[in-house]
Design an enzyme around this catalytic site. Sequence first.
Site, short mmCIF file in Angstrom:
data_model
loop_
_atom_site.label_atom_id
_atom_site.label_comp_id
_atom_site.label_asym_id
_atom_site.label_seq_id
_atom_site.Cartn_x
_atom_site.Cartn_y
_atom_site.Cartn_z
N GLN B 206 8.18 -1.65 -5.27
CA GLN B 206 8.96 -2.15 -4.14
C GLN B 206 9.22 -3.65 -4.29
O GLN B 206 9.91 -4.23 -3.47
CB GLN B 206 8.18 -1.93 -2.82
CG GLN B 206 8.02 -0.48 -2.46
CD GLN B 206 7.12 -0.29 -1.25
OE1 GLN B 206 6.09 0.35 -1.34
NE2 GLN B 206 7.49 -0.85 -0.11
N PHE B 237 6.29 3.55 0.63
CA PHE B 237 5.54 3.46 1.90
C PHE B 237 4.61 2.24 1.96
O PHE B 237 3.65 2.24 2.71
CB PHE B 237 4.74 4.74 2.16
CG PHE B 237 5.49 6.01 1.89
CD1 PHE B 237 6.60 6.35 2.67
CD2 PHE B 237 5.14 6.85 0.85
CE1 PHE B 237 7.30 7.50 2.42
CE2 PHE B 237 5.86 8.01 0.58
CZ PHE B 237 6.94 8.33 1.38
N GLU B 241 4.00 -1.93 -3.12
CA GLU B 241 4.36 -3.33 -2.88
C GLU B 241 3.58 -4.22 -3.84
O GLU B 241 4.17 -4.85 -4.71
CB GLU B 241 4.10 -3.71 -1.42
CG GLU B 241 4.66 -5.09 -1.08
CD GLU B 241 4.67 -5.39 0.41
OE1 GLU B 241 4.58 -4.46 1.23
OE2 GLU B 241 4.77 -6.58 0.75
N ARG B 319 -0.60 -8.98 11.47
CA ARG B 319 0.37 -8.13 12.16
C ARG B 319 -0.33 -7.22 13.18
O ARG B 319 0.23 -6.89 14.22
CB ARG B 319 1.22 -7.31 11.18
CG ARG B 319 2.44 -6.66 11.82
CD ARG B 319 3.37 -6.00 10.82
NE ARG B 319 4.46 -6.87 10.38
CZ ARG B 319 5.64 -6.99 10.99
NH1 ARG B 319 5.92 -6.31 12.08
NH2 ARG B 319 6.57 -7.80 10.51
N ARG B 351 3.34 1.29 5.48
CA ARG B 351 4.27 1.47 6.59
C ARG B 351 3.66 1.07 7.95
O ARG B 351 2.78 1.76 8.46
CB ARG B 351 4.71 2.92 6.64
CG ARG B 351 5.99 3.18 7.39
CD ARG B 351 6.34 4.66 7.28
NE ARG B 351 7.76 4.90 7.52
CZ ARG B 351 8.39 6.01 7.16
NH1 ARG B 351 7.74 6.96 6.56
NH2 ARG B 351 9.67 6.15 7.41
N PHE B 353 2.11 -1.82 8.37
CA PHE B 353 1.52 -3.05 7.87
C PHE B 353 0.59 -3.71 8.89
O PHE B 353 0.72 -4.87 9.21
CB PHE B 353 2.67 -4.00 7.49
CG PHE B 353 2.30 -5.09 6.51
CD1 PHE B 353 2.16 -4.82 5.16
CD2 PHE B 353 2.12 -6.39 6.94
CE1 PHE B 353 1.85 -5.83 4.26
CE2 PHE B 353 1.80 -7.41 6.04
CZ PHE B 353 1.68 -7.13 4.71
N ALA B 523 8.52 -4.37 5.29
CA ALA B 523 8.69 -4.90 6.64
C ALA B 523 9.94 -4.36 7.33
O ALA B 523 10.52 -5.02 8.19
CB ALA B 523 8.71 -6.43 6.64
N GLU B 724 9.64 1.28 9.71
CA GLU B 724 8.25 1.35 10.15
C GLU B 724 8.04 1.76 11.61
O GLU B 724 7.09 2.49 11.91
CB GLU B 724 7.58 -0.01 9.93
CG GLU B 724 7.42 -0.36 8.47
CD GLU B 724 7.03 -1.82 8.29
OE1 GLU B 724 7.87 -2.70 8.60
OE2 GLU B 724 5.91 -2.10 7.86
#
Lengths: 502, 771
Positions: B206, B237, B241, B319, B351, B353, B523, B724
Site C-alpha cells: 500500500q 486492509f 502498509e 487515532r 482498517r 487504524f 486513512a 474505513e
Amino acid sequence: MSPRPLHFLRRGQRVTLHDVPPDRTLLEVLREDLHCTGTKEGCGEGDCGACTVVIGERVQDTDGPAQLRYKAINSCIRLAHSIDGMALWTVEDLTQDPHLHLPAGKDLHPVQESLLQCHGTQCGFCTPGFVMSMFGMYQNHAGGSQLDRQGAQEALSGNLCRCTGYRPILEAARHMATLPPATVDAPAVLQKLELLALEKQAPEAQSSYQRPSSLRELLQLRAEHPQAQVVAGCTDVGLWVTKQHRRFDMVLDVTAAAELQTITHAEGQLRIGAAATLEAAFTALHSHWPQLHSFAARFAGLPVRNSGTLGGNVANGSPIGDSMPLLIALNAQVVLASVRGERRLPLEQLYTGYRQNVIAQDELLVRIDVPVPPLSSGTTQHLRAYKVSKRQDDDISAVCLVMHLQVSEGIVTHASVGAGGVAATPARAVQTEAAMRGQPWTAATAHSAGRTLQAEFSPISDMRASGDYRKHLLGSLMQRFWLESQGQVGVSLQDIRVEVSA
Amino acid sequence: MNTAAMYTTGVMGQSHAHESAKAQVLGAAPYLDDLAELRGTLYAAPILSTVAHGTLHGLDCTDALAMPGVHGVVLAADIPGDPILAAFGHDEPIFALDKVWHVGQVMGLVVADSVMAARRAARKVKADITPLPAVLDTATAIAQQSFVLPPVHVRRGDADAGLARAPHRLQGTLEVGGQEHFYLEGQIAYVIPQEQNQWLVHSSTQHPGEVQEWVAHALGIGAHAVTVQCRRMGGGFGGKETQAGHLAVWAALAARKFGCPIKLRLDRDDDFMVTGKRHPFSYEWDVGFDDQGQITGLKLQMAAHCGFSADLSGPVADRAIFHADNAYFLSDVSITSYRCKLNTQSHTAFRGFGGPQGVIVIETIMGDIARMLGLDALAVRQRNYYDADVQSGRATTHYQMVVEDNILRPITQKLELSAHYQQRLAAISAWNAENSILQRGIALTPVKFGISFTATLFNQAGALVHVYTDGTVQVNHGGTEMGQGLNTKVAQIVADELGVPLAQVQVTASDTSKVPNASATAASSGTDLNGRAAQYAAQKVRSNLAAFVAGLDHCGAGAVGFSGGKIHSPNGSRDFKAVVKEAYANRIQLWSDGFYRTPKIHYDKTTLTGRPFYYFAYGVACTEVAIDTLTGESKVLAIDVLYDAGKSINPAIDIGQVEGGFVQGMGWLTTEQLVWNDKGVLTTHAPSTYKIPATGDIPAHFQVQLYQEPNREDNVGGSKAVGEPPFMLAISVYEALRHAIASARDQQGKTGVVQLQAPATAEHVLQALLH
C-alpha cells in the site's frame, strides 16, 4: 521409483505430464509447471477456496448411460496424480474450452458475467475460486436455477472473500440463472475421457503413485508396500505436504477402487464404501435422516466434501472429526480388509489413542456399515447432531455431540451417544448411554444424563474453546436435545427468521 | 440496492464496474506471484524464531545448507546498510540481531531453487537462544512500564469535577481482541537486480514510496536507485502498509547477495506468525451521567497491545484517542493511552487504524448507561450527540476541533424510520418475554470518523495525466489499488474532467519512478488525495486544449466545454481526438502533473489538539441478532445501514466498501479470535483456526443505502471517504448482542452490566450470560 505419466483432459485436449512427483499438488502443477496462474493460492490448506477448480469424472451407474460428474475441489491440497484420467477446468478454461459453448456473442461464461454485473469482485484474488465453485453449481444445479439463497450460501461456504461481505456474490449466484445459458458438450467430453481411459497403459508395478481400480489390486499393493502413504481425498494428507513439508516416496491412492466408491442399501444397512466422498456419504445418510442436513452442510466447505472421503475421515481418527460422533451414534461398524481377509468392528473400537488405531500395516479401511433397521411400531426415534464452533460454516467443532434415542412407551429402549472434541479420540459416551437406557424419557432423566455426560469426559482447553466451556456444552446440548425431542420449536437459531419490511 | 445513477451528466456518479472486474473473473488479472519470472529467479523463505523472548547466540545452518536445491542463507551479517529498518521508531532489526522479540520473528532467509525447497530448509536451521522472561499481557506491560512509546494524556474540562457532580456513576472494563488482516493474497515481494546497483522491486504494498525508502536504507544506497511497482494487491486492509516493506527488504538483501532475482512469498501460516495485526486493547473507565444518560464526566484508560516494536502504534493509539468520543460530546474528559510493549508480532495498521478501538469503548459505555437507567440505548446515544449548532458549546471535540458538518441527527432519524427501529425494539421485547432459550437483541449505533491522515504531512498527493495523440488517456497517481476501486474512481474523475468516455482512460500501476514520495494508500484518503491530484493534472491538460480551441475559434477559453468525447465552443463541436491530434501538431503540451494537499488541517502533536481532520464521514447501522442462551451461539438476523458517502463517485463501489467494511468489522467482533498461548505462540495461525466471516454469516436482509448529501467541504466531486468508517458500523452487532444478553440476564434475575469480551465468540457470550 518414478511415477507414471499423468494424463488429464483440459480444453478438449489431452494433457500429458511426465515426472510429476507423487507428492506434488495439483496447484503446483497448474501454476509452476503449466504456468496457468489464474488459479490462486490463498492458504495452502483447503480453507479459503481461492484455488478451487472443477474436475469432471466419467461415471456409469448400472444400466444407465455414462455421465459426467462435476466437482469443485481445492487444488492446493489435492495431489496432482489423483486427477489422472479426469477432465479439468480452471478459471481460464471457461472461455477457452471448445466443448464449453458460451451464449452467442458473449466472451464470458454466465457465472463470470453474473459476478461482473453484480459487482462481485473487489481485490479479485478470491474471484477465480468463486467462479469455479459457481461453475460447479452451474453444472450441477441447472445453471443455478435449482438453488435458493440458502443453497447458494451452502455451496459457497468453502470460499472466503475478505472484501465484499458476500452480498453481491450471493446475488450473482442467483442472478446467473437468468442470463443466456452456456453448455458443456458432455458427450464429447465423455468420449474423450473414455479414450483417455482406454489409452491408459496397464498399471506399472513400479510406479510411485498407484491408483488401482479394484479392491483386489489395492489390497495386494498395500501388502507389498506397507510403507506407502495411503491417500483418499487428500484433504488432510495434502496439509502434511504443504504445511508439514512431508515427502512421500510412494503413494497408494484408494479412490479409484470401484468397491470403495459404492454406496448400497441392503439387509437393513447402509454400506458406504470408504472412498465415497463426504458429500456422497452425507447425501446418503441425509436421505435416511433428513434432520442431518444442516449438520452435513456444516461439515467443511463443499470443495472439501467433494474431495474428502468418509473413510478418510474415519481412518484419520482426529478427535475433532465430525463424522465419527455421528457414526458412533448410528452404531456404525467399520470393515477392515487385507489380502488375509476381512474383519469388522464397531467404529469406536478402531481408535486406541490420539490419532492411533488398530488398522494393521497391510490393512485398509474399506467400508462403513450403518444400520438402518426398520422401527418397530410404537417406537419413536430421536436423532440430533449438534456442532458448536466459532463460525457456523466450514469450521472445526469445539464440541460435536450426536444423540440417538429410541423411546417406546415412554421408556428409552436404545441410547447411543457419540462425542467429538472432548477426548483424545472420537468417543462413545458409554456411561451416559447406560444412564438413559431403560429409563423413562423425562426432563429428569435428560438432566441427569447431562450430568453424567459432563462427568464422563475431561475435555482440554485449546484455541477453539476452553475445557470448561466444552464441558458446559455437553450439559446444555443434552438439554436442547430434550427440548427438541419434546417437539419444542424456537430452541435453535436455525429456526429463527426475521422479516424487515422495506 | 441503491446503485441507480444519481448524477447522470457524466461518468462520475455512475456505478461503473471495477476497472479490473472483467480480467478478474477471467483469471486474467495478474497479481505479483502471477508475473512471468525472469530466468535465474531463486526463492527465499524466512527462518523464524520459536522463542518469544531470548538472547540469540547464533544460527546453525549446516543441515539447511545440505538440503537439495538450497543455494545459501541470508543473515544479519549480509546487510550492507543499517541493520535496523527505517521504520517509525527505528526499533526493528531487519533480522533478529542479538535478541529475539517474538515467536515468528525473522532471523534470516534460506534461498533455494524452489519455494518448497526453501521452506523445507528454513525449518532445518537451528537457533541457539537463551530464553528470557516474556511479557504477554498488557497488565504486566503497564506494571513493568514496558512501553514502545511513552503514555499520552488528553484532557478537556475537569473530569474529576464532572464525575463528582454526576447523579450516576459506572466503572467498567473491557477487553477487545486484535484482528488478522487475512488479505487473500499473502505478503510477497519480487526483487530484480538492474544495472549499476539499481533495483526493481515488485511489492504487494500500500506504500511503494516507503518500500523504496526502506530498501535503499537497508542496501545503503540512494532512493533514486530503487524503483518500486505495484499494479494491484489481493487485499491490503492496512496489512500491507508497513508490513510489505519488510518482505521487500528481505528479498532485496537476498537479491544483492546472490546477484539474481529473488521472490519471497510467505506461506499463510508464516504470514500469520511474522506480520502484525490490529492492536488488541484493554480499557478501564469511570463515567458519570445524569438521569437522562447525558455524560457529565469520563475518565478513560486505554492500553494498546503494540507487540515488540513501535511500527505505527503511536498514530494508531492517537487515532483511538481521537475517536473515543465517536459521535458524543464529552464536556469533561480525561484519557490516558498506554502503548504497551509485548513479546508478540508488532501490531500495525488495520482498517480504521485505532478508530474502531476508540469507538467501541464509548459505544459500550453508552449501552451500559442506557441499561443502568432503563432507557432506550438509541435515546441515550442521541442525547449525547454533538450539537449541530456550532455556537451551542456542544460541538467541539475533546481535541478542540469544531464539528462543522454534523449530520448525526438527520441520518440517525432517517435510518430509525426506514429500519423500523422502534417497532422492532418493541416486537423484540415481546418476543423475548415469550421465549427463554433464544433471545433477540437490536442496536442502532452511529459512526463519526475523521478523514485525513493524522500525520498532517501525509495529506499530499501527486498524479500524472498523459493524453496521447490518438486521444486516449493514461493516468498514474501515487495511490495503490487493493480492490477498493481507487483506479476506477480516478479514471471516472479524469474522464469527466476531459469529457471523454471512461473506456478512453487507463490507470496504470503504481510506480515510484512516475509519482515520487507518495503517501501510503491508507486513512480512507485514496480518492480524496489522488483523485484530486489527477483532477488537477487533467485540468491543466484541459486548459491547454481549451486555450488552443479558443485560439482557433476566437473565443474565451472559459467558453470551451468538454463532454461526450467532444470539445465544444460557441462555434461548434469537435471530436476530442481530432483536437488532440491538431494540438499536438501545434506543439501543445498534452500531459501534465497534478499536486494536491489537503487544506485547513493542523494540530499540535504534543497536546493532540487542533484540527487533524478535513471533514467527518458519518454512518448509522441497525442490527438485529439472536443468541442461544444454552450455548452462547449467536446469529445476525438483519442489517440496515445508511452511510454518508457524500456525492458518491461510484455508488456500486461505495456500497461494496460499506458492505465489506461492515462484514470485516463483524468478524472482528464475533468469530475472529487471536489466541496466543502461555509461551507467546499464536495458536490461531491459519484459516482452519482463525475464522473470518463466511457466506453463512451474512443475513438475507443486508440493506445498505447511501445518504445523499454532498460533502460540505470542497472535496473531489463532492464525495466523502468510504474505506474505513463502515467498519465501525459493525459495533451495532456487538451492541445488539449485549442487548440480547441483557434481556436473558433480566429473565434470570441477574443484575450488573453485561461484561462481553470481544470477539463475542459463543464462549464469550456464554460467559457474559453466566457471570
